[in-house]
Design a protein around this motif. Structure first.
Motif, PDB file in Angstrom:
ATOM      1  N   GLN A  51      -6.558   8.329   2.733  1.00 36.49           N
ATOM      2  CA  GLN A  51      -6.006   8.432   1.611  1.00 36.49           C
ATOM      3  C   GLN A  51      -4.898   9.672   1.851  1.00 36.49           C
ATOM      4  OE1 GLN A  51      -8.628   9.852  -1.084  1.00 36.49           O
ATOM      5  NE2 GLN A  51      -7.601  10.175  -2.907  1.00 36.49           N
ATOM      6  N   ASP A  52      -5.311  10.642   2.366  1.00 36.03           N
ATOM      7  CA  ASP A  52      -4.244  11.669   2.902  1.00 36.03           C
ATOM      8  C   ASP A  52      -3.040  10.922   3.577  1.00 36.03           C
ATOM      9  OD1 ASP A  52      -3.535  14.210   3.264  1.00 36.03           O
ATOM     10  OD2 ASP A  52      -4.430  14.404   5.050  1.00 36.03           O
ATOM     11  N   ALA A  53      -3.106  10.517   4.474  1.00 34.96           N
ATOM     12  CA  ALA A  53      -1.988   9.779   5.057  1.00 34.96           C
ATOM     13  C   ALA A  53      -1.118   8.814   4.087  1.00 34.96           C
ATOM     14  CB  ALA A  53      -2.347   8.626   6.327  1.00 34.96           C
ATOM     15  N   PHE A  54      -1.643   8.088   3.257  1.00 32.51           N
ATOM     16  CA  PHE A  54      -0.841   7.435   2.077  1.00 32.51           C
ATOM     17  C   PHE A  54      -0.265   8.614   1.226  1.00 32.51           C
ATOM     18  CE2 PHE A  54      -2.625   3.463   3.975  1.00 32.51           C
ATOM     19  CZ  PHE A  54      -1.625   2.709   3.683  1.00 32.51           C
ATOM     20  N   VAL A  55      -0.947   9.444   1.205  1.00 34.34           N
ATOM     21  CA  VAL A  55      -0.135  10.466   0.159  1.00 34.34           C
ATOM     22  C   VAL A  55       0.749  11.306   0.678  1.00 34.34           C
ATOM     23  CG1 VAL A  55      -0.681  12.890  -1.239  1.00 34.34           C
ATOM     24  CG2 VAL A  55      -2.372  11.084  -1.371  1.00 34.34           C
TER      25      VAL A  55
END
Length: 180
Positions: A51-55
């Motif tokens: 999730q952090d990577a996509f954000v």
């Protein structure tokens, strides 16, 4: 979807159609999760890192230059996010500093032995994150060398050398314990 189609979709997202970013989550989320989950033991941590990577990718979408596919780009971001988290935990990994000389055929035979697959998985789990990622991208995901080089930010010519050293290291870990 072709890379040029993805670039058009990115242009739409940058023009204010944020909902179109869902395409990338839908099409690459599970693949990125598969990569990250091999590096972190907790599924919850892996989900959080993905999730952090996509954000981060969304927030830096204007920096995507199209030199690689979006999938390769998001894998690089996910890898960097994951390694940063792992470095903060200061985990100890098996070292490869002083390996004895071993014939390639001995290593190949031992690593190809189907009855030792659990030993191999345990040994891979003890590798440093960059080594685990290299093994994952090359052997599990069959990614091209150019993509692996981009994701890991290393020269394509060093990949074969690193894979060779990692295979020897895995052999030693499987046959002589994890004292390497």
């Amino acid at each position: 979807m072709q890379q040029t189609d993805e670039q058009r979709l990115i242009a739409r997202v940058l023009d204010g159609h944020a909902e179109d970013y869902g395409y990338f989550l839908e099409h690459y989320g599970q693949k990125v999760f598969s990569l990250v989950s091999r590096l972190v033991p907790s599924q919850q941590d892996a989900e959080e890192l993905v999730q952090d990577a996509f954000v981060r990718a969304y927030n830096r979408l204007e920096t995507f230059d199209g030199r690689s596919s979006f999938y390769t780009w998001i894998c690089r971001i996910a890898y960097n996010v994951t390694v940063s988290r792992l470095r903060r935990r200061r985990m100890a990994y098996a070292s490869i500093d002083s390996l004895p000389a071993l014939p390639d055929d001995v290593v190949d035979d031992a690593l190809g032995d189907e009855t030792r697959i659990d030993d191999l998985r345990r040994a891979i789990a003890q590798l440093a994150p960059d080594e685990q990622t290299l093994v994952t991208l090359y052997y599990y995901d069959n990614r091209p060398m150019a993509d692996i080089a981009y994701i890991l930010d290393i020269k394509a010519g060093t990949i074969a050398t690193r894979l060779h050293r990692i295979r020897r290291k895995l052999y030693l870990m499987m046959n002589h314990g994890n004292n390497t």
